[in-house]
Design an enzyme around this catalytic site. Structure first.
Site, PDB file in Angstrom:
ATOM      1  N   GLY A  48      -5.126   2.814 -15.225  1.00 24.05           N
ATOM      2  CA  GLY A  48      -4.731   3.869 -14.283  1.00 24.05           C
ATOM      3  C   GLY A  48      -3.294   4.311 -14.527  1.00 24.05           C
ATOM      4  CD1 TRP A  96      -6.342   9.624 -16.385  1.00 24.36           C
ATOM      5  CD2 TRP A  96      -4.756   9.797 -14.814  1.00 24.36           C
ATOM      6  NE1 TRP A  96      -6.538  10.824 -15.715  1.00 24.36           N
ATOM      7  CE2 TRP A  96      -5.584  10.950 -14.751  1.00 24.36           C
ATOM      8  CE3 TRP A  96      -3.696   9.698 -13.923  1.00 24.36           C
ATOM      9  CZ2 TRP A  96      -5.369  11.977 -13.828  1.00 24.36           C
ATOM     10  CZ3 TRP A  96      -3.485  10.727 -13.002  1.00 24.36           C
ATOM     11  CH2 TRP A  96      -4.322  11.860 -12.965  1.00 24.36           C
ATOM     12  CG  HIS A  97      -0.147   8.242 -13.634  1.00 24.45           C
ATOM     13  ND1 HIS A  97      -1.061   7.283 -13.275  1.00 24.45           N
ATOM     14  CD2 HIS A  97       0.027   9.030 -12.545  1.00 24.45           C
ATOM     15  CE1 HIS A  97      -1.417   7.480 -12.016  1.00 24.45           C
ATOM     16  NE2 HIS A  97      -0.777   8.535 -11.544  1.00 24.45           N
ATOM     17  N   GLY A  98       0.406   8.787 -18.241  1.00 25.51           N
ATOM     18  CA  GLY A  98       1.212   9.264 -19.359  1.00 25.51           C
ATOM     19  C   GLY A  98       1.285   8.272 -20.495  1.00 25.51           C
ATOM     20  CG  PHE A 149       0.823  12.660 -14.689  1.00 24.34           C
ATOM     21  CD1 PHE A 149       1.115  12.697 -13.347  1.00 24.34           C
ATOM     22  CD2 PHE A 149       1.773  12.163 -15.564  1.00 24.34           C
ATOM     23  CE1 PHE A 149       2.339  12.224 -12.875  1.00 24.34           C
ATOM     24  CE2 PHE A 149       3.003  11.689 -15.085  1.00 24.34           C
ATOM     25  CZ  PHE A 149       3.281  11.722 -13.740  1.00 24.34           C
TER      26      PHE A 149
END
Lengths: 464, 333
Positions: A320, A323-325, A464
């Site tokens: 997770g 996923w943001h970067g 993102f």
């Protein structure tokens, strides 16, 4: 195109609304939404439209084939893997290729020259939405849709395309196939949608951007920071990211509502949480639930025994975070939250902590996570923590430019008070806003914000 | 109130207010950028560029023109006139970039037959120009010099609407109306000079001031500075060509910055290469009609202490006097 831009507010939105409500045919209405959404996306960069269309077409086709092969489990598996490989492959290449190559080169002692890869806006969102469809069909939770137009509109729908909420197909496609009142104009929806949109705009412009401008300029001088400044930035970013992202979600939900569609909520006063577990039920809820349903449960969830559960929590949060970067700070942030969740699970029911300590503790644990999240790299985060916890510089704050600082304080104060004491956007009784004094309030707020829209301010979650 | 009534009232109110704001801004036109047929005809002080340009147009017998940013503002035209025996006007403007200096220079070259010299104070950061500020481009007196093929794609027309219904323009309009009624004193004199007050700093205060200046310049003037702007170079060369045609001498002052600030520029921003390119650009333009006064390396004039400086970027009155003496040719550089 940003929601907080002249071209969106004065051109795109009025034209789309008028076109949508003036035509009578439900099919044509859907077509208008699809075209508008593709135009909206193409305005940013038309070269990436084929990518969006490809992801949509492949997953729709795979969905159909999964439905045609209910009795062929091996074939279904191959089809599912095709969908996953395509979507994750796209995401992996555009978002993570340079990151993985640079990391591998670092570990092996080599060198890698980054490729100039443009990250398509919204790819993290639309690939997840598209994948959830094929996964649900595979699991037998969903029958394939026959209506490609409805599905394509779902994947590309402009209010939530570039920064969420991550809407599940079964939450939106049925609404497109059978719209409420055959898609006729509903004044309640239009009004409450507009109100929600303005609330989101106010959160973004008046609070998030005001804080953001001040701390962005100050953070350049982190090495010279006093302890006070380090905390000002940490707290500032905590509220900036909340108001930026929840403001965007409010706008997205409001826009959907204006057209008569209901989106899931994405935030529910997350800083009022008494635990990290609760925090993740209140923060970016659509992502949390997606990760729970498609990752955590697939890994085994809490059916893998005590230590398996902890492992699954940490792994889910790690992914997770990633996923943001494409940066180690997001991985660390994810692991940090995963560890906190695991620790809470471990001590569940064993400790008796007063509510005040829970609120306070949870909030500051989240703040520490945001320090890592905001940092461009690990060294920056470590320095920031050092500045926060090793007292120096007294009460100096001259790195905050005076003109910006004077707006930063009231924005921070208002932001904090609203966060801790006010209702969240979905808890408002929107019928109350139909009173005259609220009409004036909304009008003045909207006008004030639009008149002040002189500079571009993209949403944080666009990256993102 | 029903939802329909609410929405239509809100929409109507919003449209009405935007229309009023737009009309006020169009009529008052504080930056003189819309030039609507029915606009108010008084001269607005809202735009410094506009104010100076109007004064330049009205200035008769101009012989010497000063171009520059706030660093040149300390050079009083009255002193320059006295020392050089040339009737001087200063078009120095705080934050001025090449485009605005170009507009002033070309205006003078086109319209002032007595013009003999242009004193051009060049700042390193002026070559970081990316596009013409809308308020400069659209001003009537500036527009004529920017409608050139070489300068296409420098101004987005979408800024027209943004400026029309912006709060900033509205504030400027209101201020202009208030000044109309009060007949307030102008910030500028007829020769373009501004009233400036100087506070002398101690060395420690100077260092602190420079730290803050560095922060400001890093985020604005030096932000994203990757190469010398080709358009800025073209503008300067075009002005030099015109000056040569009119037999006007251009005296170019390469303005230094405090050595301490220079060290940060090199070490933190890596701008030494661009700095050298900027100086080389001007040195290559040196000729009988373009004289270069390069102060960038001479610590003889620009000491590391606070003597020559108001802050790390702006010279002290004493340093300005030294430049004046050099420009009028009474001392050796």
């Amino acid at each position: 195109m940003l929601f907080n831009s002249y071209e969106f507010i004065f051109l795109f939105l009025p034209i789309t609304l008028l076109s949508y409500f003036l035509v009578k045919s439900a099919r044509l209405k859907l077509f208008i939404l699809a075209i508008s959404s593709y135009l909206f996306y193409g305005y940013w960069n038309y070269k990436f439209l084929p990518l969006l269309l490809l992801s949509t077409m492949v997953d729709f086709y795979i969905g159909k084939k999964l439905g045609d092969n209910e009795d062929h489990p091996l074939k279904r598996k191959y089809l599912l893997w095709t969908s996953l490989v395509l979507n994750l492959g796209l995401l992996g290449f555009f978002k993570y290729f340079n990151f993985f190559m640079e990391s591998a080169a670092f570990i092996s002692g080599g060198h890698f020259d980054s490729w100039n890869i443009i990250l398509p806006v919204g790819i993290s969102f639309y690939t997840f939405q598209s994948m959830s469809y094929t996964i649900d069909i595979y699991r037998g939770h969903q029958k394939p849709y026959d209506d490609f137009l409805a599905f394509a509109t779902y994947v590309s729908f402009f209010p939530q395309l570039v920064a969420g909420p991550i809407v599940r197909h079964d939450e939106l496609v049925p609404q497109f196939i059978t719209p409420k009142d055959k898609g006729r104009l509903n004044w309640d929806d239009l009004t409450q949608g507009s109100q929600r949109f303005i609330i989101g705009l106010a959160k973004k412009i008046l609070i998030a951007d005001t804080i953001g401008v001040a701390i962005d300029q100050a953070l350049i001088h982190l090495p010279d920071f006093s302890t006070l400044e380090a905390w000002m930035c940490a707290l500032g970013y905590t509220f900036q990211i909340y108001y930026d992202f929840s403001g965007y979600s409010d706008m997205a939900i409001g826009l959907g509502r204006m057209f008569g569609f209901t989106f899931p909520e994405n935030f529910h006063s997350p800083y009022k949480s008494k635990s990290i577990t609760e925090f993740w039920r209140r923060w970016h809820m659509t992502l949390s639930f997606w990760l729970r349903d498609y990752l955590y449960i697939s890994l085994g969830g809490n059916r893998s025994g005590k230590w398996g559960t902890y492992k699954n929590l940490i792994l889910t949060m790690l992914l997770g975070g990633l996923w943001h970067g494409a940066n180690w700070v997001f991985v660390i942030w994810g692991i940090y939250h995963g560890l906190l969740l695991a620790i809470e699970r471990f001590f569940k029911g064993k400790l008796h902590i007063p509510d005040g300590v829970k609120y306070f503790g949870t909030f500051f644990l989240v703040v520490f996570g945001w320090v890592v999240f905001r940092s461009p790299d690990v060294a920056f985060a470590l320095l920031w923590f050092k500045k926060m916890f090793v007292l120096e510089g007294g009460l100096d704050y001259w790195h905050f430019v005076a003109k910006l600082r004077d707006k930063y304080y009231p924005a921070l104060l208002v932001g904090a008070l609203l966060c801790f004491f006010a209702k969240s956007s979905q808890e408002f009784d929107y019928n109350v806003f139909r009173k005259k004094r609220w009409l004036l309030c909304f009008a003045v707020t909207f006008i004030w914000i639009v008149l002040g829209l002189s500079q571009e301010s993209p949403f944080l979650y666009f990256q993102f | 109130m029903s939802s329909k009534k609410w929405f239509l009232t809100w929409l109507g109110l919003s449209v009405l207010i935007f229309a009023c704001v737009g009309l006020i801004n169009l009529y008052i036109d504080p930056y003189k950028v819309f030039n609507w047929e029915y606009r108010h005809s008084f001269v607005s002080e809202r735009s410094a560029f506009l104010s100076k340009m109007t004064r330049l147009e009205n200035y008769t017998g101009l012989e010497c023109l000063i171009l520059g940013s706030s660093r040149a503002e300390l050079l009083q035209p009255s002193q320059a006139s006295e020392r050089s025996q040339l009737k001087t006007f200063t078009a120095a403007l705080g934050g001025a970039m090449t485009y605005s200096k170009y507009a002033f220079g070309m205006k003078a070259l086109d319209n002032k037959p007595d013009l003999k010299e242009i004193w051009y104070f060049s700042d390193f950061y002026e070559f970081n120009e990316k596009k013409i500020p809308w308020s400069t481009y659209r001003v009537e007196q500036g527009r004529e010099y920017f409608l050139k093929d070489e300068l296409e794609d420098v101004v987005p027309n979408s800024e027209y609407f943004q400026t029309l219904i912006s709060l900033k323009t509205l504030r400027a309009s209101i201020k202009t109306i208030k000044e109309m009624s009060r007949e307030s004193e102008s910030a500028y004199l007829d020769d373009g000079s501004t009233k400036i007050s100087i506070v002398k700093l101690s060395f420690n205060d100077l260092i602190l001031e420079m730290k803050m200046n560095f922060l400001f310049y890093k985020l604005s003037r030096w932000n994203g500075f990757k190469a010398l702007s080709e358009k800025s170079k073209w503008l300067i060369d075009d002005m030099i060509r015109k000056a040569n045609d009119k037999s006007v001498i251009i005296k170019v002052v390469l303005t230094p910055i405090h050595p301490e600030l220079m060290r940060k520029l090199e070490s933190e921003l890596g701008l030494k290469k661009l700095w050298d390119e900027w100086r080389d650009f001007w040195r290559s333009r040196s000729s009988k009609t373009v004289k270069i006064y390069d102060y960038t390396e001479s610590e003889k004039y620009w000491k590391s202490d606070s003597t020559g400086w108001n802050d790390g970027v702006h010279f002290s009155p004493e340093a300005t006097q030294m430049i004046l003496e050099d420009l009028v040719g009474e001392s050796n550089h």
